[in-house]
Every structure is written in C-alpha cells, then in structure tokens.
Design a protein around this motif. Structure first.
Motif, short mmCIF file in Angstrom:
data_model
loop_
_atom_site.label_atom_id
_atom_site.label_comp_id
_atom_site.label_asym_id
_atom_site.label_seq_id
_atom_site.Cartn_x
_atom_site.Cartn_y
_atom_site.Cartn_z
N SER A 1 0.86 -1.19 0.00
CA SER A 1 0.00 0.00 0.00
C SER A 1 0.90 1.23 0.00
CB SER A 1 -0.85 0.05 1.27
OG SER A 1 -1.70 -1.03 1.34
N ALA A 2 0.27 2.39 0.12
CA ALA A 2 1.03 3.64 0.27
C ALA A 2 1.54 3.71 1.71
CB ALA A 2 0.12 4.81 -0.03
N THR B 1 -2.17 8.09 1.51
CA THR B 1 -3.41 8.16 0.70
C THR B 1 -4.38 9.19 1.29
OG1 THR B 1 -3.10 5.83 0.22
CG2 THR B 1 -5.20 6.77 -0.45
N GLU C 1 1.06 4.68 -3.81
CA GLU C 1 1.61 3.33 -4.01
C GLU C 1 2.84 3.38 -4.92
OE1 GLU C 1 -1.47 3.78 -3.21
OE2 GLU C 1 -1.95 2.13 -1.86
N PHE D 1 -3.95 -1.69 -4.99
CA PHE D 1 -4.95 -0.63 -5.12
C PHE D 1 -5.12 -0.07 -6.52
CE2 PHE D 1 -5.54 4.12 -3.85
CZ PHE D 1 -6.89 4.01 -3.60
N ARG E 1 -10.96 2.43 -1.57
CA ARG E 1 -10.09 2.55 -0.39
C ARG E 1 -9.89 1.16 0.24
NH1 ARG E 1 -8.72 7.42 1.86
NH2 ARG E 1 -7.06 6.12 2.69
N GLY E 2 -8.67 0.92 0.65
CA GLY E 2 -8.34 -0.38 1.24
C GLY E 2 -8.14 -1.48 0.19
N GLY E 3 -8.08 -1.08 -1.09
CA GLY E 3 -8.09 -2.05 -2.19
C GLY E 3 -6.83 -2.87 -2.38
N SER E 4 -5.76 -2.58 -1.64
CA SER E 4 -4.54 -3.39 -1.82
C SER E 4 -4.75 -4.84 -1.43
CB SER E 4 -3.39 -2.84 -0.97
OG SER E 4 -3.11 -1.53 -1.35
N ASP E 5 -5.64 -5.07 -0.46
CA ASP E 5 -5.95 -6.46 -0.08
C ASP E 5 -6.50 -7.20 -1.30
OD1 ASP E 5 -5.48 -5.68 2.57
OD2 ASP E 5 -7.59 -5.24 2.93
N1 ASP Z 1 -3.53 3.10 0.01
C1 ASP Z 1 -4.92 2.75 -0.27
C2 ASP Z 1 -5.82 3.29 0.85
O1 ASP Z 1 -5.33 3.87 1.80
C3 ASP Z 1 -5.12 1.29 -0.49
C4 ASP Z 1 -4.88 0.40 0.70
O2 ASP Z 1 -4.34 0.85 1.72
O3 ASP Z 1 -5.22 -0.78 0.63
O4 ASP Z 1 -7.01 3.15 0.75
#
Ligand code: ASP
Ligand code: ADP
Ligand code: MG
Length: 438
Positions: free
Chosen positions: A37-38, A43, A119, A183, A197-201
């Motif tokens: 992720s970042a 982000t 990222e 992401f 958001r949170g898309g790296s998973d």
């Molecule tokens: N950096 C992105 C976010 O903060 C993706 C992630 O963290 O999964 O939403």
C-alpha cells in the motif's frame, strides 16, 4: 509462490520497510510477490490535496504536499538510498496537483491518478532499498497487468485478462521477489484506476488467485482478525481461525481489516489467507480457509447508514411491488444492503443519504419514512443463529436504552444484523462484546 501484502502502517517508516523485506526473505527460495500500500497516511494526505485543490484552498494544498514530500525524503535518508529515488515522482505529483488547483476541478478520473502516487512512491522506495541489499528483485507497474473497467474510484477487475498478463509478467520471470503496487489498475486504454479505499488487499488476492499461490499473507497492524475492532472495543481478542464466508461477511459489514472483495478470488482457488501482525511476526495470526466451526466469531459495525421505509397497503396480496421499488434503486444506481419486509411495508438500508429525486419516485409507490445516522451491528458465526439462548443473550445487551430500528436474521447462515442509532454504536458494541465474549 507466496503472495504477501503490507498495509500503510506496516511501511510507515524505514524500520518497518526493512522488516517487510526480512519477512519476505524468510520465504525464499519460494518465489514471493509483495503487494504494498502507500506508506503511512499518504493516501489520506492525497485525498486532502484533492479536496484542497477542488476548493482552491492553497494553504492546505501546500502544507499537505510538503508533508508527503518530507515523509518520503526522510525515508530515503533513513534507508540510505539516494534522495533522487523519489524526486521525479514527487515533481510529477507537484505538477499534476498544481494543474488541479489551477482548474479547481478534480474529476473521478483525475482523483484516481492522484491517489496512485502513494503506491508508486512506496514501491519505488522499497525497490531501491531491496536493490541496495542485492536482493533478486523485480519492480512491476500494476497498471500493466491489473486491467479494470472504467468505474473510477471503485474499478472492477477483468480477471481473465489480469490473470493472463500476470502469468506473462511475473509467472515467467526468474527473479525471486516481485514488488507491485496494491490498489491500482488501469483500463484497457491504459487510464489509471483504483479498486476503492483499502483495495490493496484485493490486489493481493487477485495476484494470489492468478498465480496459483500456495498462500496469501495479509500483514497489518493488528494480531489477526479480532472479535471486534480493537479501536472501538478495548477487550477485542484475536481469532485463530475463520471460514472464508465468515471473513467475507465481516469485511462486507465494515471490518476494515480486509477489503470486502478480498476473499472471493481466494475461495475460487481454495488459497488459504493468513492475517499477520507486522509488529509481532512470530504470532500465529488468523487462518482463513474452507472449514467452519459452529461458534460465534466476531462483531462488526458500519455507521452513517440511512434506513428508508416504504409503506403501502397496496402491497398486501399484490405482486410486482418489490420489483417496482428495486427498479427505482437500480435506475439511481444505488445499492441496497439490508432488507426487512412485512406484508405492507419494506425497509432497506443505504450507505448514502437518498436525494429528493429518489424519495419523490419512491413516494409514488407508498408512504416514505427516512431514518438517518444509523449503525448496523453484525454478529458473525456459522450456523449459530438457530440457537434461541444465544439470541436472548444478544437482545439482553440492548436493554431499554438502545432502540433497535431493524433486525435481519436468516438472510445468511452466518450473521445476525441489528440496526441502532449511530449515537449508540460504542455502547452497543461494548455490551454485546461482553455478553458474547466476556
Ligand atoms: N492506500 C490505499 C488506501 O489507503 C489502499 C490500501 O491501503 O489498501 O485506501
Ligand atoms: P492496513 O493499512 O494494514 O491495510 P487497515 O487500517 O486497513 O490496515 O486495517 C487494519 C485495521 O482494521 C485495524 O487497525 C483495526 O482497527 C481495524 N479493524 C476493524 N475491525 C477489525 C477486526 N474485526 N479485527 C481486526 N482489526 C479490525
Ligand atoms: Mg487496509
């Protein structure tokens, strides 16, 4: 092949970045794909920059941009890699955002490109550091393989295409460690998109499924999936195992620890998913797989929902009412989460506040009642909800002072959902946690 994913807090400084590569090196000689992720809050800062640019708030824009620049330069320094590693990207970020500020316009499309800098910066630094340590490492630009539609902000991956491209790029490479951005993806035309958001998973599970990984490890800042969000419930305990369905339901209903789409690609290939703590790598974490144990597992919550009730006596013994109502939601592209019906009324929960146009259309089919600022609490456990003793325990937690506005049970075998006002979220979660896990 193993896929590892490290979230923002897991790479918030140089020490943590070094740790991620130590964790990866322990997996060798197996091939390792690392999805990053970042770094830290980058982000969130990019979101602030986008909003400041849109509002013409030059001060907020400048100071937040400086924060991002300083953060990444400090990491370069601490990792003893050249300051120049990130210079061109940081310059590009400055130019790109100056354009947005001048125009005071940030479209969904440009917002995705803006967020992608986080990222790109983090992976650039990790890659430079890995090279400086002579690791056998390769850097990949996720836009070249993660192909999506053009729903900016919440792009949907084209799995067959992504799989084909990932196999070509990573599957056939001889490097031991592969670094990719979470992401981020791109349309077939090459325009940058993000997976939400949170898309790296989600990126990590797409990579694991496409490359037939033996395991997907999601490394984060908590010791696994816990009985509740430890930021809200201080007594929350880590869980050693969960089924795919249970983990997916927790994610759908707001457990931030996993992006809601993460589980599906792993299930399709029966790939085990392990949630681990980057701060305490020796802890076992949570294993997610196909097996169920019939016990109550965890509580989650999602706030700021709106309930819309449509009441019509015409509904009684009449067909077509539900389809009429859902057609309206469909035309407005609004997704409905929880649904409860009686003979003459139906209540749905929405993640966004409905606008007047939607309410006007709904009021043509019945009388409307709107309740805002609602929280859904979701208690997850496979087939535990047929047990009336457990249900009575749950309801005893609400007492007289927490009004229940909606209940949903039986929609799935895994969860009981109860909606209450936002103002009662904390107390309700604490009390429920005590009666179920205390
Ligand atoms: N950096 C992105 C976010 O903060 C993706 C992630 O963290 O999964 O939403
Ligand atoms: P990352 O940056 O590693 O992706 P996130 O902040 O997205 O991390 O997700 C981890 C956070 O999820 C935890 O710090 C925790 O506050 C939150 N969380 C919510 N529900 C749960 C839960 N049931 N178990 C563990 N963590 C949870
Ligand atoms: Mg996350």
């Amino acid at each position: 092949m193993i896929v590892l994913k490290f979230g923002g807090t897991s790479i918030r400084n140089s020490t943590m970045i070094q740790r991620t590569l130590e964790i990866a090196s322990k997996k060798l000689p197996k091939k390792v794909v690392i999805v990053y992720s970042a770094s830290g809050k980058t982000t969130d800062h990019l979101v602030t920059i986008g909003e400041a640019a849109r509002n013409g708030n030059k001060e907020a824009y400048e100071s937040t941009l400086e924060q991002i620049i300083t953060h990444h330069k400090n990491i370069c320094n601490d990792l003893s890699i050249s300051q120049e590693t990130a210079d061109d990207l940081l310059e590009e970020l400055r130019h790109f955002t100056q354009g947005l500020l001048l125009l005071k316009e940030v479209t969904k499309r440009s917002f995705d490109s803006l967020l992608s800098f986080g990222e790109f910066l983090s992976t650039r630094l990790v890659y430079a550091y890995a090279m400086s340590k002579n690791l056998s490492v390769e850097y990949h630009d996720s836009r070249t393989f993660l192909k999506t539609d053009n729903t900016f902000g919440n792009a949907q991956p084209n799995m067959p295409r992504t799989k084909e491209l990932l196999k070509q790029r990573i599957g056939s490479s001889s490097a031991s460690i592969h670094i990719v951005q979470g992401f981020i993806g791109s349309t077939e035309g090459g325009v940058c998109t993000t997976l939400g958001r949170g898309g790296s998973d989600y990126t990590a599970s797409l990579c694991a499924a496409a490359l037939d990984a033996e395991v997907l490890e999601v490394w984060t800042d908590v010791p696994g999936i816990m009985t509740s969000d430890p930021r809200i419930v201080s007594d929350a305990q880590p869980l050693s195992a969960l089924s795919y369905q249970e983990a997916a339901e927790l994610a759908y209903f707001g457990a931030k620890v996993l992006h809601p789409a993460t589980i599906q690609p792993a299930v399709e290939k029966a790939i085990p998913v392990v949630i681990k703590n980057t701060n305490e790598p020796e802890l076992p974490g949570t294993n997610i797989g196909p097996n169920h144990t019939p016990t109550i597992k965890a509580l989650t919550s999602k706030s700021s929902l709106t309930l819309v009730q449509v009441h019509s006596s015409r509904m009684l013994n009449n067909h077509g009412f539900l389809s009429g109502m859902f057609t309206i939601f469909n035309e407005h592209k609004i997704s409905v989460d929880i649904v409860a019906t009686s003979e003459v009324s139906i209540t749905v929960s929405l993640e966004i506040a409905p606008d007047d146009k939607l309410l006007n259309e709904l009021s043509r089919i019945g009388k409307i009642i709107v309740l805002q600022n609602q929280t859904c609490l979701c208690a997850v456990g496979y087939r535990v909800w047929r047990n009336a003793n457990l249900l009575s325990k749950v309801f005893s937690a609400f007492g007289k002072d927490i009004p229940i506005t909606l209940i949903s049970l039986g929609g799935s075998e895994n969860n009981l959902t109860i909606v209450i006002p936002d103002s009662k979220q904390q107390i309700a979660l604490e009390r429920l946690h005590t009666v179920l896990f205390g």
